[in-house]
Design a protein around this motif. Structure first.
Motif, PDB file in Angstrom:
ATOM      1  N   LYS A 194       0.728  -0.906   0.122  1.00 16.93           N
ATOM      2  CA  LYS A 194       0.133  -0.141  -0.142  1.00 16.93           C
ATOM      3  C   LYS A 194       1.197   1.217   0.151  1.00 16.93           C
ATOM      4  CE  LYS A 194      -3.346  -2.333   2.308  1.00 16.93           C
ATOM      5  NZ  LYS A 194      -4.862  -1.770   0.624  1.00 16.93           N
ATOM      6  N   PHE A 195       0.645   2.705  -0.301  1.00 17.18           N
ATOM      7  CA  PHE A 195       1.680   3.629  -0.474  1.00 17.18           C
ATOM      8  C   PHE A 195       1.796   3.263   1.056  1.00 17.18           C
ATOM      9  CE2 PHE A 195       3.308   8.052  -0.711  1.00 17.18           C
ATOM     10  CZ  PHE A 195       3.730   7.484  -2.533  1.00 17.18           C
ATOM     11  N   PHE A 196       1.038   3.622   2.109  1.00 13.09           N
ATOM     12  CA  PHE A 196       1.761   3.870   3.229  1.00 13.09           C
ATOM     13  C   PHE A 196       1.211   2.141   3.886  1.00 13.09           C
ATOM     14  CE2 PHE A 196       2.083   8.668   3.388  1.00 13.09           C
ATOM     15  CZ  PHE A 196       2.878   8.736   2.915  1.00 13.09           C
ATOM     16  N   ALA A 197       2.068   1.830   5.454  1.00  8.31           N
ATOM     17  CA  ALA A 197       1.643   0.521   5.826  1.00  8.31           C
ATOM     18  C   ALA A 197       0.302   0.452   6.636  1.00  8.31           C
ATOM     19  CB  ALA A 197       3.181   0.319   6.413  1.00  8.31           C
ATOM     20  N   HIS A 198      -0.337   2.046   6.751  1.00 10.91           N
ATOM     21  CA  HIS A 198      -0.916   2.172   7.737  1.00 10.91           C
ATOM     22  C   HIS A 198      -2.029   2.103   7.717  1.00 10.91           C
ATOM     23  CE1 HIS A 198       0.264   6.508   7.030  1.00 10.91           C
ATOM     24  NE2 HIS A 198      -1.232   6.210   6.942  1.00 10.91           N
ATOM     25  N   GLN A 199      -2.285   1.863   6.507  1.00  7.14           N
ATOM     26  CA  GLN A 199      -3.376   1.910   5.391  1.00  7.14           C
ATOM     27  C   GLN A 199      -4.216   0.891   4.688  1.00  7.14           C
ATOM     28  OE1 GLN A 199      -1.894   4.022   1.647  1.00  7.14           O
ATOM     29  NE2 GLN A 199      -2.628   6.120   2.336  1.00  7.14           N
ATOM     30  N   GLU A 200      -3.577  -0.313   5.685  1.00  9.43           N
ATOM     31  CA  GLU A 200      -4.122  -1.147   6.156  1.00  9.43           C
ATOM     32  C   GLU A 200      -5.186  -1.235   6.813  1.00  9.43           C
ATOM     33  OE1 GLU A 200      -2.757  -6.203   7.862  1.00  9.43           O
ATOM     34  OE2 GLU A 200      -1.129  -4.505   7.531  1.00  9.43           O
ATOM     35  N   PHE A 201      -5.074  -0.403   8.549  1.00  6.46           N
ATOM     36  CA  PHE A 201      -5.707   0.225   9.280  1.00  6.46           C
ATOM     37  C   PHE A 201      -6.855   1.128   8.569  1.00  6.46           C
ATOM     38  CE2 PHE A 201      -2.083  -1.450  10.430  1.00  6.46           C
ATOM     39  CZ  PHE A 201      -2.285  -3.098  11.418  1.00  6.46           C
TER      40      PHE A 201
END
Length: 378
Positions: free
Chosen positions: A221-228
């Motif tokens: 994902k562009f940023f890892a936190h965008q999984e959440f």
């Protein structure tokens, strides 16, 4: 004058690079599956990247932030569009450590509070406040230590809640990596992230997401936190942002108000670095590297998951930690010296860290897979 020797060095002197390969001064070819700590995001000397920098060098390479620089505006626009953070602002600097310094400072300016919570296994940089929130006492000098920086165990929700209760009204920010890199590719739990989000919102605490290594499509994902389902107040970036050109930045929520002199940097956001940053974003978009990161990461995982001596594989996209049933130092050395493949280690002695360029192909992945299998069979 001699160099100040602070790095353990392999006896290899790279003099040429292209794509996912390096050549040393003796003509030996190496597969680069580490990218200099996840810095090489679009491959060495990508043609579009080269042309962008060459073109900019013929115009202007540097002037200070006391003048207009349309390249900064272009970079911010493209980063906002690709990352999904179009309503955020961008402050440009030179490194991940500098990005984290500015994020911690901005948070404290914003709410007037002093204390910071960080996590075990974390790495946020080697400068003043950044090293104070890094979990490695060996690199924290006495001048950097302060009781204002409070460590919480990774993924320990109960302890996090207790720290908020004990320091009520005093916590300025929490800083956390989207995925711990130096710590050994360690993933946060859904419960931890949601608890962080709620505690920060309830207590007027700034949530800083360090995406220096896990950002820029590295995680699929562009940023890892965008999984959440979260939007941090501040997001720090660097490493893959410039594909080798020193560059960092802070993505800043609209809740923060800018003022003259609030933050500053001499070299950050210069013309040449912006040209590099724009080139990286254009290649990520035009070559669909978001999709390739997840596709190739899944391919590598599926091909190696049954190899001897592998206990587990920690992976998001092309951010891969291979946990072995033994220390990885000898495995890593054999990969490099016998098979000419660069890989990385971590603070977990048993975890081999894999951070290849985001545009690798199956052909390049197969070289690594074959080398790893050969080393682990012995």
């Amino acid at each position: 004058m001699n160099l100040f020797q602070v790095y353990p060095l392999f006896n290899i002197n790279p003099v040429k690079a292209e794509g996912s390969f390096l050549w040393d001064d003796k003509g030996q070819k190496y597969l680069d599956f580490y990218g200099g700590h996840a810095v090489i995001s679009i491959g060495h000397n990508h043609p579009h990247y080269q042309n962008k920098l060459k073109s900019q060098l013929e115009k202007i390479s540097f002037y200070s932030n006391s003048v207009q620089n349309d390249l900064q505006t272009e970079l911010a626009k493209k980063l906002g569009e690709l990352s999904g953070y179009e309503n955020y602002s961008l402050f440009l600097c030179n490194s991940g450590a500098e990005a984290n310094e500015n994020a911690l400072k901005l948070a404290s300016f914003h709410n007037g509070k002093q204390k910071v919570i960080y996590f075990s296994g974390s790495f946020h940089g080697r400068t003043s406040a950044a090293v104070s929130v890094t979990d490695n006492p060996k690199i924290v000098a006495p001048v950097n230590f302060s009781e204002r920086f409070i460590k919480c165990e990774w993924n320990n929700v109960a302890q996090l809640k207790q720290l908020f209760a004990e320091n009520q009204g005093e916590i300025s920010s929490i800083i956390i990596e989207g995925i711990q890199g130096v710590g050994g590719i360690v993933l946060p739990t859904e419960e931890m992230i949601q608890t962080l989000k709620n505690l920060c919102a309830e207590n007027e605490v700034v949530l800083i997401m360090d995406e220096v290594q896990s950002g820029y499509v590295r995680s699929g994902k562009f940023f890892a936190h965008q999984e959440f389902d979260i939007q941090p107040d501040l997001i720090t970036v660097a490493k893959g942002m410039g594909n080798g050109f020193p560059m960092g930045g802070v993505l800043i929520s609209p809740i923060f108000k800018a003022s003259n002199g609030l933050l500053g940097t001499t070299f950050g956001g210069n013309h040449l670095s912006c040209a590099a940053g724009i080139a990286v974003l254009e290649v990520i978009k035009n070559e669909n590297l978001l999709e390739n990161s997840e596709k190739m990461g899944a391919y590598i995982e599926s091909e190696i998951q049954n190899f001897n001596h592998i206990k587990s594989i920690r992976r998001r996209g092309l951010m891969i930690g291979i946990e072995l049933d033994q220390p990885c130092a000898e495995i890593r050395s054999n990969l490099l010296m016998k098979h000419h493949v660069f890989t990385g280690n971590s603070n977990d002695a048993n975890v081999l860290r894999i951070l290849p360029a985001l545009n690798i192909t199956e052909k390049e992945a197969d070289i690594f897979i074959g080398a790893l299998n050969s080393v682990l069979e012995n």
